[in-house]
Design an enzyme around this catalytic site. Structure first.
Site, PDB file in Angstrom:
ATOM      1  N   ASN B 111       0.805  -1.218   0.000  1.00 34.99           N
ATOM      2  CA  ASN B 111       0.000   0.000   0.000  1.00 34.99           C
ATOM      3  C   ASN B 111       0.842   1.274   0.000  1.00 34.99           C
ATOM      4  O   ASN B 111       0.417   2.301  -0.509  1.00 34.99           O
ATOM      5  CB  ASN B 111      -1.041   0.001   1.128  1.00 34.99           C
ATOM      6  CG  ASN B 111      -0.414  -0.020   2.499  1.00 34.99           C
ATOM      7  OD1 ASN B 111       0.702  -0.502   2.662  1.00 34.99           O
ATOM      8  ND2 ASN B 111      -1.128   0.492   3.486  1.00 34.99           N
ATOM      9  N   THR B 139       2.298  -8.726  -1.509  1.00 39.85           N
ATOM     10  CA  THR B 139       2.721  -8.758  -0.104  1.00 39.85           C
ATOM     11  C   THR B 139       2.459 -10.132   0.474  1.00 39.85           C
ATOM     12  O   THR B 139       1.445 -10.749   0.172  1.00 39.85           O
ATOM     13  CB  THR B 139       2.006  -7.706   0.783  1.00 39.85           C
ATOM     14  OG1 THR B 139       2.069  -8.137   2.147  1.00 39.85           O
ATOM     15  CG2 THR B 139       0.543  -7.559   0.436  1.00 39.85           C
ATOM     16  N   ASP B 141       2.012 -10.493   3.565  1.00 41.42           N
ATOM     17  CA  ASP B 141       1.136 -10.265   4.725  1.00 41.42           C
ATOM     18  C   ASP B 141      -0.346 -10.381   4.383  1.00 41.42           C
ATOM     19  O   ASP B 141      -1.175 -10.537   5.264  1.00 41.42           O
ATOM     20  CB  ASP B 141       1.399  -8.879   5.314  1.00 41.42           C
ATOM     21  CG  ASP B 141       2.775  -8.771   5.932  1.00 41.42           C
ATOM     22  OD1 ASP B 141       3.245  -9.778   6.487  1.00 41.42           O
ATOM     23  OD2 ASP B 141       3.383  -7.688   5.846  1.00 41.42           O
ATOM     24  N   ARG B 185       3.151  -8.205  11.352  1.00 43.65           N
ATOM     25  CA  ARG B 185       3.149  -7.265  12.466  1.00 43.65           C
ATOM     26  C   ARG B 185       1.736  -6.845  12.849  1.00 43.65           C
ATOM     27  O   ARG B 185       1.444  -6.627  14.012  1.00 43.65           O
ATOM     28  CB  ARG B 185       3.976  -6.032  12.112  1.00 43.65           C
ATOM     29  CG  ARG B 185       5.456  -6.329  12.129  1.00 43.65           C
ATOM     30  CD  ARG B 185       6.323  -5.124  11.920  1.00 43.65           C
ATOM     31  NE  ARG B 185       7.699  -5.565  11.716  1.00 43.65           N
ATOM     32  CZ  ARG B 185       8.547  -5.857  12.699  1.00 43.65           C
ATOM     33  NH1 ARG B 185       8.183  -5.726  13.945  1.00 43.65           N
ATOM     34  NH2 ARG B 185       9.771  -6.260  12.430  1.00 43.65           N
ATOM     35  N   GLU B 240       4.717 -12.486  15.073  1.00 44.37           N
ATOM     36  CA  GLU B 240       5.715 -11.590  15.658  1.00 44.37           C
ATOM     37  C   GLU B 240       5.063 -10.306  16.179  1.00 44.37           C
ATOM     38  O   GLU B 240       5.630  -9.610  17.002  1.00 44.37           O
ATOM     39  CB  GLU B 240       6.771 -11.227  14.613  1.00 44.37           C
ATOM     40  CG  GLU B 240       6.183 -10.510  13.403  1.00 44.37           C
ATOM     41  CD  GLU B 240       7.215 -10.159  12.328  1.00 44.37           C
ATOM     42  OE1 GLU B 240       8.414 -10.366  12.521  1.00 44.37           O
ATOM     43  OE2 GLU B 240       6.773  -9.680  11.261  1.00 44.37           O
ATOM     44  N   TYR B 305      13.053 -14.491   7.476  1.00 44.05           N
ATOM     45  CA  TYR B 305      13.013 -14.156   6.052  1.00 44.05           C
ATOM     46  C   TYR B 305      12.786 -15.362   5.155  1.00 44.05           C
ATOM     47  O   TYR B 305      12.421 -15.215   3.992  1.00 44.05           O
ATOM     48  CB  TYR B 305      14.293 -13.419   5.659  1.00 44.05           C
ATOM     49  CG  TYR B 305      14.333 -12.040   6.240  1.00 44.05           C
ATOM     50  CD1 TYR B 305      13.773 -10.976   5.550  1.00 44.05           C
ATOM     51  CD2 TYR B 305      14.875 -11.799   7.490  1.00 44.05           C
ATOM     52  CE1 TYR B 305      13.769  -9.702   6.088  1.00 44.05           C
ATOM     53  CE2 TYR B 305      14.878 -10.535   8.049  1.00 44.05           C
ATOM     54  CZ  TYR B 305      14.316  -9.486   7.340  1.00 44.05           C
ATOM     55  OH  TYR B 305      14.304  -8.232   7.883  1.00 44.05           O
ATOM     56  N   LEU B 306      13.025 -16.560   5.676  1.00 35.51           N
ATOM     57  CA  LEU B 306      12.771 -17.758   4.875  1.00 35.51           C
ATOM     58  C   LEU B 306      11.341 -17.770   4.351  1.00 35.51           C
ATOM     59  O   LEU B 306      11.072 -18.298   3.278  1.00 35.51           O
ATOM     60  CB  LEU B 306      13.010 -19.013   5.723  1.00 35.51           C
ATOM     61  CG  LEU B 306      14.466 -19.296   6.100  1.00 35.51           C
ATOM     62  CD1 LEU B 306      14.538 -20.433   7.107  1.00 35.51           C
ATOM     63  CD2 LEU B 306      15.289 -19.627   4.871  1.00 35.51           C
ATOM     64  N   ARG B 308       9.604 -15.539   3.055  1.00 33.22           N
ATOM     65  CA  ARG B 308       9.387 -14.839   1.799  1.00 33.22           C
ATOM     66  C   ARG B 308      10.464 -15.126   0.767  1.00 33.22           C
ATOM     67  O   ARG B 308      10.287 -14.804  -0.407  1.00 33.22           O
ATOM     68  CB  ARG B 308       9.305 -13.327   2.030  1.00 33.22           C
ATOM     69  CG  ARG B 308      10.636 -12.684   2.359  1.00 33.22           C
ATOM     70  CD  ARG B 308      10.478 -11.184   2.620  1.00 33.22           C
ATOM     71  NE  ARG B 308      11.752 -10.513   2.585  1.00 33.22           N
ATOM     72  CZ  ARG B 308      12.004  -9.340   3.144  1.00 33.22           C
ATOM     73  NH1 ARG B 308      11.044  -8.724   3.796  1.00 33.22           N
ATOM     74  NH2 ARG B 308      13.178  -8.787   3.042  1.00 33.22           N
TER      75      ARG B 308
END
Lengths: 414, 414
Positions: B111, B139, B141, B185, B240, B305-306, B308
């Protein structure tokens, strides 16, 4: 030929699971089917613990389709254990063997399991009880003596290589320093496998730190800064088992620092700042941020259990060899020694090929150090901060093909 | 029809990479080839930063075979950026556009990128400069407004599911409590995808904690103990981004506790106890060990990070849809609005199918909250510690087939 002893068989799995330990299990199961003088085949639930508790799966009664699916499933289908039996524990195992007329014992595991197998074999021998004890090697650490390499290692190495390919690409996309902490408390084989990710000359990992060499924070910071100055980024592979110049593991040092730093908290009781490898990663990130003000972005991951458990990544070669050592264990148990361990032998020649041989349990689990293998010196760079490309010749065939990577070359003239 | 504006095009990638963001890029590249009135196709290196620095790849000159390989490669082949341009930055972008006769701007991102695209479009509009600005969503997310789901999410969700399948098997083999901290997040979509790992009734994750609900340590300990008492083990998925009852992220709380606890160290300078999600995992392990003395084995991983970047795991559906939104962006830019974002629409019916539609940039990047999506209430259990099985209907088709698992059933009669 010692002849075919009639009786039942028990198989168990021990220690940390791998992506292919069930291949060895299924190799044993399918091979046992060929021999009618082996009666029941009992799968001990959670290794030796399942033996003394007499908790078993009936492995002759599992459908073939399910066996094939189990073979391709990571972890340990029988359940594993961290129990390290002493003499008394082994006596109890032997009692169960006698009670159930068990004449064949296959134990899939690392050098602790070989040690257990040896103790049990000794008890049987003293009792003049004909028991064939076969150790089947597995470990992602690749640190077992004698064998060229260990089933389980190739698949874990593949996971690490695939992870580093992606991590290096990610680091190219959003530049900075990336630290990845890998399994391996004493042996650097798995960490070293990260170099398989390198395709282009500037691909990461750019630095590799191993438990075989002492790790100094000053040198680490200098190394990272040099790579960062050159490439504008830096990817680091680091073993969870790195030690300082006195041989103290850094993970322990970080833990001690944290404990000393801990204060009582009233709202949640004592703050337990437990330090695993995750804390080591955090500590290294903090140290870099503190000392290298010019480096803007520092990140770290600890790959953790994914290295041995992730479902969807295994090496074909590793799977095949894990199956083979299971099958061979059955063959060796029938016509050779009282006890032994199946070792993989890399055959001479330009094309990768392996055979197996039966070796003594004491060779795999000796009483005196060195009890395990470490990464040979010839693979470690002079500055102790990298793994040399000759290591590819060793590890490459065990991992097999890796996913390819595409990138752009033609920059535009404006 | 606004007609085909003759001129050049720029494409850029922004924000955290995904496994399939390059699919969208290649979708744009191949579609642009069809339209000769689009002259050059410039790939901005590191997003908007590459535009103002005039650093580009010539995307019309990349060989087709390499394009296909790039499409299958994770991360961002053009490089990405975290820059969030203000009005002035966007003015500089527009100056480059005018200079290079750029009439088409494709920006692949979240965004923030839609917001950037909107500002640039506004500047062009004020200057009566015909510029077509297309935002292409991505994304992991899955938190973008309007679209049914975001390209990149399905592949990350698949990684998480595969990881939990393996982790649950590992936890069965060596029993205890295993906590896995996942990305997200503010939105719990990725964490929620862990429930795809469940096949058997007692499969993990047994507990799932999301940023959409407040997280209390007391309740967490009680929840874990209850599962452990029932099954002898417990696998936990946790975002997280979990927050306390005041909305403060736990990762921040842990960081504050650590900073307060930090003491000066003379041998390595200040000990920087940086706290990322890794520290959150460590903190939860410490808390459980401290409060549940009966639980012998507690472990935690932070997938990091794995999720993504791992090379070797992507969802076929996700890859296809990411390609599609790139292709559609080109089509929409030619015959529709001045600006917009490509949204995925789930079609009604029993078989999963999607279409696309062009939506306004302000719908994707509104000025007022809510600016992003969160996991809908209907998927969250009443006790706020789990994700309901109806979520499978939403996420299942985006992930596709998962690797099967084998296990034994027949226990032996002794």
């Amino acid at each position: 030929m010692t002849g075919h002893q009639t009786g039942n068989a028990i198989v168990g799995q021990a220690g940390g699971p791998t992506a292919v330990i069930n291949q060895s299990l299924v190799g044993i199961i399918e091979e046992v089917q060929k021999y009618p003088h082996i009666g029941r085949l009992l799968g001990a639930r959670h290794g030796v613990r399942g033996i003394i508790r007499e908790q078993f799966f009936d492995l002759r009664r599992q459908p073939t389709n399910m066996l094939e699916l189990v073979a391709k499933t990571p972890a340990a289908a029988l359940g594993a254990t961290r129990d390290k039996p002493d003499k008394e524990y082994c006596e109890r195992i032997f009692e169960v063997f006698k009670k159930l007329d068990v004449r064949y014992f296959f134990y899939i595991g690392g050098n602790d399991s070989a040690q257990t197998a040896h103790i049990v074999a000794g008890i049987a021998d003293d009792a003049k009880y004909d028991l064939r004890v076969m150790h089947v090697p597995k470990t992602i650490d690749n640190d077992l003596l004698v064998t060229d390499h260990c089933p389980g290692y190739g698949s874990a190495a593949k996971f690490v290589a695939c992870a580093f390919i992606g991590d290096d690409l990610d680091n190219r996309a959003l530049q900075g320093v990336k630290i990845n902490v890998l399994m391996g408390r004493n042996a650097g084989f798995l960490t070293a496998a990260s170099i398989l990710a390198r395709q282009r000359p500037d691909d990461g990992p750019h630095l590799v730190y191993l438990p075989e060499r002492s790790f100094a924070l000053d040198q680490f910071v200098t190394d990272v800064e040099a790579v960062y100055d050159r490439l504008g980024r830096c990817v680091v592979a680091i073993s969870e088992g790195i030690r300082d110049e006195h041989g103290v593991p850094w993970a322990e040092k970080v833990q001690v620092m944290r404990k000393e730093a801990a204060v009582e908290r009233d709202d949640f009781g004592n703050v337990q700042l437990s330090a695993g490898a995750g804390s080591l990663a955090d500590y290294l990130v903090g140290s870099l941020r503190n000392r290298c003000k010019s480096i803007r972005r520092v990140r770290a991951d600890t790959y953790g259990y994914l290295q041995r458990s992730y479902h969807g990544c295994y090496s074909e070669v590793d799977a095949w060899e894990a199956r083979l050592v299971g099958q061979m264990a059955v063959g060796y148990s029938l016509d050779a020694e009282q006890e032994g361990s199946v070792a993989l032998v890399r055959l001479p020649g330009t094309t990768y090929a392996v055979g197996t041989r039966l070796v003594g349990l004491k060779e795999v689990a000796p009483d005196e150090p060195p009890k395990t293998k470490v990464l040979p010196d010839k693979y470690i760079s002079e500055k102790n901060n990298n793994v040399l490309n000759n290591f590819r010749e060793y590890v490459g065939p065990l991992v097999g093909d890796l996913p390819k990577v595409g990138w752009f070359e033609q920059t535009a003239q404006i």
